[in-house]
Design a protein around this motif. Sequence first.
Motif, PDB file in Angstrom:
ATOM      1  N   GLY A  10       7.414 -21.918  13.176  1.00  0.00           N
ATOM      2  CA  GLY A  10       8.115 -22.888  12.419  1.00  0.00           C
ATOM      3  C   GLY A  10       7.462 -23.725  11.053  1.00  0.00           C
ATOM      4  N   TYR A  11       6.787 -24.336  11.904  1.00  0.00           N
ATOM      5  CA  TYR A  11       6.026 -25.297  10.515  1.00  0.00           C
ATOM      6  C   TYR A  11       4.773 -25.545  11.476  1.00  0.00           C
ATOM      7  CZ  TYR A  11       6.489 -29.625  13.301  1.00  0.00           C
ATOM      8  OH  TYR A  11       7.152 -30.922  14.462  1.00  0.00           O
ATOM      9  N   VAL A  12       3.439 -26.163  10.355  1.00  0.00           N
ATOM     10  CA  VAL A  12       2.675 -26.733  10.802  1.00  0.00           C
ATOM     11  C   VAL A  12       2.790 -28.438  10.311  1.00  0.00           C
ATOM     12  CG1 VAL A  12      -0.200 -26.745   9.924  1.00  0.00           C
ATOM     13  CG2 VAL A  12       0.995 -24.727  10.398  1.00  0.00           C
ATOM     14  N   GLY A  13       2.648 -29.040  10.982  1.00  0.00           N
ATOM     15  CA  GLY A  13       1.893 -30.413  10.842  1.00  0.00           C
ATOM     16  C   GLY A  13       0.439 -31.033  11.200  1.00  0.00           C
ATOM     17  N   LEU A  14       0.323 -31.531   9.686  1.00  0.00           N
ATOM     18  CA  LEU A  14      -0.994 -32.362   9.482  1.00  0.00           C
ATOM     19  C   LEU A  14      -1.455 -33.400   8.755  1.00  0.00           C
ATOM     20  CD1 LEU A  14      -2.891 -28.702   7.411  1.00  0.00           C
ATOM     21  CD2 LEU A  14      -2.224 -29.468   9.474  1.00  0.00           C
ATOM     22  N   GLN A  15      -1.995 -34.646   9.947  1.00  0.00           N
ATOM     23  CA  GLN A  15      -2.235 -35.593   8.817  1.00  0.00           C
ATOM     24  C   GLN A  15      -3.712 -35.615   8.120  1.00  0.00           C
ATOM     25  OE1 GLN A  15      -2.928 -38.780  11.891  1.00  0.00           O
ATOM     26  NE2 GLN A  15      -0.562 -37.785  13.160  1.00  0.00           N
ATOM     27  N   THR A  16      -3.219 -36.765   7.037  1.00  0.00           N
ATOM     28  CA  THR A  16      -3.990 -36.173   6.386  1.00  0.00           C
ATOM     29  C   THR A  16      -4.775 -37.548   5.821  1.00  0.00           C
ATOM     30  OG1 THR A  16      -4.170 -35.393   3.960  1.00  0.00           O
ATOM     31  CG2 THR A  16      -2.235 -36.369   4.086  1.00  0.00           C
ATOM     32  N   THR A  17      -6.141 -38.497   4.765  1.00  0.00           N
ATOM     33  CA  THR A  17      -6.147 -39.660   4.440  1.00  0.00           C
ATOM     34  C   THR A  17      -5.953 -39.720   3.307  1.00  0.00           C
ATOM     35  OG1 THR A  17      -8.543 -38.542   4.267  1.00  0.00           O
ATOM     36  CG2 THR A  17      -7.771 -39.376   6.168  1.00  0.00           C
ATOM     37  N   ASN A  18      -5.857 -38.609   2.439  1.00  0.00           N
ATOM     38  CA  ASN A  18      -5.734 -38.302   1.083  1.00  0.00           C
ATOM     39  C   ASN A  18      -4.685 -37.629   1.052  1.00  0.00           C
ATOM     40  OD1 ASN A  18      -5.676 -37.835  -2.330  1.00  0.00           O
ATOM     41  ND2 ASN A  18      -7.553 -37.569  -2.371  1.00  0.00           N
ATOM     42  N   LEU A  19      -3.166 -37.594   0.705  1.00  0.00           N
ATOM     43  CA  LEU A  19      -1.766 -37.632   1.054  1.00  0.00           C
ATOM     44  C   LEU A  19      -1.570 -37.017  -0.458  1.00  0.00           C
ATOM     45  CD1 LEU A  19       0.528 -36.534   2.229  1.00  0.00           C
ATOM     46  CD2 LEU A  19       1.931 -38.851   1.164  1.00  0.00           C
ATOM     47  N   ALA A  20      -1.452 -37.966  -1.492  1.00  0.00           N
ATOM     48  CA  ALA A  20      -1.549 -37.459  -2.834  1.00  0.00           C
ATOM     49  C   ALA A  20      -2.408 -35.638  -3.037  1.00  0.00           C
ATOM     50  CB  ALA A  20      -2.497 -37.993  -4.028  1.00  0.00           C
ATOM     51  N   ASP A  21      -3.693 -35.652  -2.676  1.00  0.00           N
ATOM     52  CA  ASP A  21      -4.662 -34.150  -2.974  1.00  0.00           C
ATOM     53  C   ASP A  21      -4.152 -33.174  -2.196  1.00  0.00           C
ATOM     54  OD1 ASP A  21      -6.149 -35.773  -4.799  1.00  0.00           O
ATOM     55  OD2 ASP A  21      -7.654 -36.019  -3.551  1.00  0.00           O
ATOM     56  N   SER A  22      -3.472 -33.651  -1.030  1.00  0.00           N
ATOM     57  CA  SER A  22      -3.126 -32.405   0.105  1.00  0.00           C
ATOM     58  C   SER A  22      -1.831 -31.667  -0.801  1.00  0.00           C
ATOM     59  CB  SER A  22      -2.885 -33.205   1.571  1.00  0.00           C
ATOM     60  OG  SER A  22      -4.273 -33.509   1.730  1.00  0.00           O
ATOM     61  N   VAL A  23      -0.466 -32.807  -1.169  1.00  0.00           N
ATOM     62  CA  VAL A  23      -0.078 -32.198  -1.642  1.00  0.00           C
ATOM     63  C   VAL A  23      -0.017 -31.299  -3.004  1.00  0.00           C
ATOM     64  CG1 VAL A  23       2.087 -33.144  -2.170  1.00  0.00           C
ATOM     65  CG2 VAL A  23       1.799 -33.947  -0.756  1.00  0.00           C
ATOM     66  N   PHE A  24      -1.327 -31.802  -3.405  1.00  0.00           N
ATOM     67  CA  PHE A  24      -1.716 -31.582  -4.975  1.00  0.00           C
ATOM     68  C   PHE A  24      -2.052 -29.734  -4.398  1.00  0.00           C
ATOM     69  CE2 PHE A  24      -4.861 -28.971  -7.259  1.00  0.00           C
ATOM     70  CZ  PHE A  24      -4.604 -29.316  -8.639  1.00  0.00           C
ATOM     71  N   ASP A  25      -3.456 -29.325  -3.340  1.00  0.00           N
ATOM     72  CA  ASP A  25      -3.360 -28.472  -2.852  1.00  0.00           C
ATOM     73  C   ASP A  25      -2.133 -27.519  -2.291  1.00  0.00           C
ATOM     74  OD1 ASP A  25      -6.202 -29.403  -2.725  1.00  0.00           O
ATOM     75  OD2 ASP A  25      -6.250 -29.615  -1.220  1.00  0.00           O
ATOM     76  N   ALA A  26      -0.851 -28.045  -1.707  1.00  0.00           N
ATOM     77  CA  ALA A  26      -0.185 -27.366  -0.913  1.00  0.00           C
ATOM     78  C   ALA A  26       0.723 -26.370  -2.649  1.00  0.00           C
ATOM     79  CB  ALA A  26       0.948 -28.145   0.154  1.00  0.00           C
ATOM     80  N   THR A  27       1.132 -27.418  -3.561  1.00  0.00           N
ATOM     81  CA  THR A  27       2.067 -27.058  -4.478  1.00  0.00           C
ATOM     82  C   THR A  27       1.759 -26.850  -5.816  1.00  0.00           C
ATOM     83  OG1 THR A  27       1.521 -29.283  -5.720  1.00  0.00           O
ATOM     84  CG2 THR A  27       3.378 -29.279  -4.277  1.00  0.00           C
TER      85      THR A  27
END
Length: 289
Positions: A10-27
């Motif tokens: 279904g999905y993977v859920g990750l907690q991150t200390t840097n939400l903006a950089d994590s979203v950059f990696d994903a998108t």
Amino acid sequence: MSWGLISEMGYVGLQTTNLADSVFDATQILGLRETDRDANAVYLSAGEAHHELVYVESDVNGVDGFGLVASDGDALRQIRSRVQDEGFRIVNSKPRLDGIEDGFAFVGPEGFLFEIYIGMQKAGRVERTFGPDRYGHINFHPRDVTGMMKFLHRVLDFRLSDTIGDDYAYFMRCNPDHHGIALIRGEGTLHHHAWQTQSIADLSKLGDRLNAVGRELIWGPVRHGAGHNIAAYFVETTGAVVELYTDLEQIYDDSRSPVVWSEGDNWWNMWSSYRPTEFRKYGITPVVR
């Protein structure tokens, strides 16, 4: 198509200390699209699902949870009964994230949280210039690898596709994909989450995108023996690894016996015996609950 109680990853859920950089990696690196966000979480998808990857803003980097899709309502109820019989702690009796009709979450072996659910809403498709087709599998490194394998089979109905060595590694499936969950004995971490793409050319383009921002692949492209997929890997902001792959083996005979490898076989790369020593050092632990 599935033979058991779980129909798909279904999905993977990750907690991150840097939400903006994590979203950059994903998108911008992997090629997912943002489908929704709330006060502290961003939902992302490769296809029509509301989410296949969720980043939760946090003061730690860690595994928030894994989502698994039950075959139907009866399967959902049967899994819940098994979880209760096994004595695992149910932490949510209703869906814990947005966009899901029905489900529950529990803490499984070694502190990993699993959400079993049905009825994820659709986010709709948009035009994309690059990106994977869908979320495919996870690879994590439990301390008790055989115990985790038995749990996945006994409680969640996963099948065994390949075994490697004696109490070393197991590749397990819930549908024709060779593996939805791969287990390698380790230190209790999620090593990588993996995404299916159309062509090996997409793996080279991933390398180009990383190079353009001063980063690099940590391994690949390689042709795995276990699963036969061609894969390339990079490290995302949380410290987990992301795999982009193509050409994964499909198993349509549910009675197929597991393929047995020794640890010394080139099960990790059919093209070369080389394996970077630092590859398995990456990974993140489950968030304590």
